[in-house]
Design an enzyme around this catalytic site. Sequence first.
Site, short mmCIF file in Angstrom:
data_model
loop_
_atom_site.label_atom_id
_atom_site.label_comp_id
_atom_site.label_asym_id
_atom_site.label_seq_id
_atom_site.Cartn_x
_atom_site.Cartn_y
_atom_site.Cartn_z
N GLY A 106 -7.20 -34.89 1.04
CA GLY A 106 -6.18 -34.31 0.17
C GLY A 106 -6.67 -34.22 -1.25
CG ASN A 107 -5.26 -31.51 -3.79
OD1 ASN A 107 -4.29 -31.61 -4.52
ND2 ASN A 107 -5.30 -30.65 -2.78
NE ARG A 108 -8.02 -38.08 -8.57
CZ ARG A 108 -8.02 -39.35 -8.21
NH1 ARG A 108 -6.88 -40.00 -8.07
NH2 ARG A 108 -9.15 -39.98 -8.00
CB SER A 109 -2.07 -30.97 -6.83
OG SER A 109 -1.02 -30.22 -7.37
CB ALA A 123 -4.33 -28.28 -5.47
#
Length: 410
Positions: free
Chosen positions: A204-207, A274
């Site tokens: 995943g990502n930090r958005s 994102a």
Amino acid sequence: MRVVLGVTGGIAAYKAAYVLRLLREAGHRVRVVPTEAALRMVGRPTWEALSGEPVRTDVFDDAEHVDHVALGRGADLVVVAPATADLLARAAAGLADDLLTATLLTVTCPVLLAPAMHTEMWLHPATQANVATLRARGVTVLDPDSGRLTGTDSGPGRLPEPAAIVSAALALVGTGPVTDLAGCTVVVSAGGTREPLDPVRFLGNRSSGRQGIALALAAARRGARVTLVAANVEAALLPAHPGVAVERVETTAELREAVRSAAAGADVVVMAAAVADFRPAATSGHKIKKTADATPDPIVLVQNPDILAELATHRLRAGQVVVGFAAETGDADADALAHGRAKARRKGADLLAVNEVGAGLGFGDVPNAVTILDADGEVVARAQGSKDDVADGLWDAVTARRRAATTIDR
Ligand code: CTP
């Protein structure tokens, strides 16, 4: 509309909370700028909670954003309630010894002052001369109401009723809320997609989704019907606005499906999510265990579809405006904007908001700055400030584009 509500240190400062509430209920964004004396009457947390915006009193607070200039340039209306004799004097003299008076020197929008003070102070020739000076400069200074004052005394000096102040102020700009997106259907994606490796792990990502949420709310405030496709956004952040329908998704495939089906009937699609560029080639149906020889199997990735590029290349609806977001950093090859220009040309979206990230900009609950490019990579607008300011800046660019397209069609 963006309103600056100045509050000065009179007993009637508490009534400014009602002025604030009425302005907010009418759909306006309000930055409260109290004087230090006003904070002795009503504390900062009250203003912050009721406005949902930061509250500063001094030009040296948050100096890097040069708040008095930013506030002045961004304001559509300034209301000062109550305005004490001291504020009238400082404004008439052009002093700039706190954030409120400095802001009054930078604004070009209509300004309404609602005085409140003891009768003697109001009738004093110094105050009357200051009021005359301000009125001669085009500032609207309301006459105070007559009636019971702080103690047992009565006479002219009471703050006019909050509803009267708000309607006089709104009459100056001749508007209710800005409704330039009325009748418009909008899809906004927000958050960050997650690609499962197994039932408990994901890539995943930090958005956080905050910018997308700000975009959805700004569009709803401006009259649009909004579908917010939220990928893994914390529930507490999700909006509860009647104009915003929320669809929650997890993976890129789910996001693509939700966005495309809502976009089929939309005038504008904004891809603020994102999106994971890759996903694991296989997802295990059970938790992946440590291997005995301590050498994990490599994770094989496959590419996800580029949802924005698809929307831009094969339009789901004629005349639809497709907007992307790109968080960029500079590197050895090029600076952030040059990467943004290349991406704008590659993706083919009508507008690409390039967001320079790193060093206190971009992610989480921090200020933002974006440069808005067209499909040729040319700069069409810039927007900066809070995520709400950026959202309004982006919708300004979208409505300008829609207007230009309608003119060309004719
Ligand atoms: N985007 C998308 N689908 C993808 C990847 C990105 O729709 N698979 C959209 C994002 O929502 C955003 C824009 O494309 O609006 C730019 O995203 P970004 O991740 O910066 O683009 P990439 O093409 O992935 O470029 P990079 O190589 O810099 O990661």
